[in-house]
Design an enzyme around this catalytic site. Structure first.
Site, PDB file in Angstrom:
ATOM      1  N   LYS A  87      -6.188  -5.654  -1.053  1.00  0.00           N
ATOM      2  CA  LYS A  87      -5.887  -6.040  -0.519  1.00  0.00           C
ATOM      3  C   LYS A  87      -6.179  -5.147   0.876  1.00  0.00           C
ATOM      4  CE  LYS A  87      -0.422  -4.697   1.148  1.00  0.00           C
ATOM      5  NZ  LYS A  87       0.365  -3.955   1.068  1.00  0.00           N
TER       6      LYS A  87
HETATM    7  C1  E4P Z   1       3.105  -4.686   3.094  1.00  0.00           C
HETATM    8  O1  E4P Z   1       2.140  -5.084   2.085  1.00  0.00           O
HETATM    9  C2  E4P Z   1       3.550  -3.698   3.345  1.00  0.00           C
HETATM   10  O2  E4P Z   1       3.581  -2.488   2.023  1.00  0.00           O
HETATM   11  C3  E4P Z   1       4.842  -3.178   3.651  1.00  0.00           C
HETATM   12  O3  E4P Z   1       5.523  -4.133   3.221  1.00  0.00           O
HETATM   13  C4  E4P Z   1       5.110  -2.645   4.849  1.00  0.00           C
HETATM   14  O4  E4P Z   1       6.569  -2.421   5.595  1.00  0.00           O
HETATM   15  P1  E4P Z   1       7.002  -1.172   6.438  1.00  0.00           P
HETATM   16  O5  E4P Z   1       7.247  -1.792   7.901  1.00  0.00           O
HETATM   17  O6  E4P Z   1       8.914  -1.318   5.804  1.00  0.00           O
HETATM   18  O7  E4P Z   1       6.261  -0.180   5.914  1.00  0.00           O
END
Ligand code: E4P
Length: 217
Positions: A87
Site C-alpha cells: 500500500k
Molecule cells: C483504507 O485503506 C484506510 O485504511 C481506511 O479505510 C481509512 O478509514 P478511516 O477514514 O475510517 O480511517
C-alpha cells in the site's frame, strides 16, 4: 463486489473470515498502532499472522514517503507472503513506486485518494487498487460517493484493470451505495459489514417462525 475488512485486529479478522464472505484485509499505520504493533519485526510478524488467518489480498502500508525507502520497504513487505499487496500513498514518489512494483509484478494499492485525477494517475502507474476515502470526504461535507462514480466512469472509459477499493467506510449505506455504483471492492470495519444483516422484519418474522415451530414439535 469483493469484501475486505479494514482492521489490524486479529479477532475481528478471524470473525470476518469465519463468516465466509471475506475477500481480503486492509490495514494502515493508524490501525496497526491501535493494536500496539511497533518495531519492524513485530510489524512483519503481524502481517504474516494476518496472511495465515485470512484468504485473499492483504494490504500492508509502507511507513516511508521517499521513493528509495518505499521500494525497499515494499520489497520487504511483499516477501512476507504472496497475498501481500503493497500500500503506497498518493504522492509523487508514490507514483514512481507504483510503477516500480507494477514492473516487478508485485501488487499495489494506492491509498489516500481524494480526487478522480489522483485515481487516474495511480491507474496509469499500474496500481492494482485505488483507495478513495469516502467517509473522510463526507466528514468535510463533500459527497464521497460522487468520487466513486467519477472514477468508475474514467476506468470504464479506458478499460483500466485497476480496481476501485472504496475505503473509509462508515456505515452499511456506504456499502450498499458502493455496490449500486459498481465499486469493485469495499473495505469496511466489521460492524458496518455485520449491520448489513439487520432488519426488524427479519427479527419479527423469525420470532414468529420459532414460536410456530414449537407448536409443531
Ligand atoms: C483504507 O485503506 C484506510 O485504511 C481506511 O479505510 C481509512 O478509514 P478511516 O477514514 O475510517 O480511517
Amino acid at each position: 463486489m469483493k469484501f475486505f475488512i479494514d482492521t489490524a485486529n486479529l479477532d475481528q479478522i478471524r470473525e470476518a473470515q469465519d463468516l465466509g464472505i471475506l475477500d481480503g484485509v486492509t490495514t494502515n499505520p493508524s490501525l496497526m498502532a491501535k493494536e500496539g504493533i511497533s518495531g519492524k519485526e513485530a510489524i512483519l510478524n503481524h502481517y504474516k499472522t494476518i496472511c495465515e488467518i485470512a484468504d485473499g489480498d492483504i494490504s500492508a502500508e509502507v511507513l516511508s514517503t521517499t521513493y528509495e525507502e518505499m521500494i525497499k520497504e515494499g520489497d520487504e513487505l511483499a516477501a512476507i507472503h504472496p497475498n501481500i499487496v503493497v500500500k503506497i500513498p498518493m504522492i509523487k514518489d508514490g507514483i514512481k513506486a507504483l510503477k516500480y512494483f507494477s514492473n516487478k509484478g508485485i501488487k499495489t494499492n494506492c491509498t489516500l485518494i481524494f480526487s478522480a485525477g489522483q485515481a487516474l494517475l495511480a491507474a496509469k502507474a499500474g496500481a492494482n487498487y485505488v483507495s478513495p476515502f469516502l467517509g473522510r470526504l463526507d466528514d468535510i461535507s463533500v459527497d464521497g460517493m460522487n468520487l466513486i462514480e467519477e472514477i468508475r466512469i474514467i476506468f470504464d472509459n479506458y478499460m483500466f484493470e485497476t480496481e476501485i477499493l472504496a475505503a473509509s467506510i462508515r456505515s452499511p449505506m456506504h456499502i450498499i451505495n458502493c455496490a449500486k455504483i459498481g465499486a469493485d471492492v469495499i473495505t469496511s470495519p466489521l460492524d458496518s459489514i455485520l449491520n448489513l444483516l439487520n432488519h426488524p422484519l427479519t427479527d419479527k418474522g423469525l420470532a414468529q417462525f420459532v414460536a410456530d415451530a414449537k407448536k409443531m414439535s
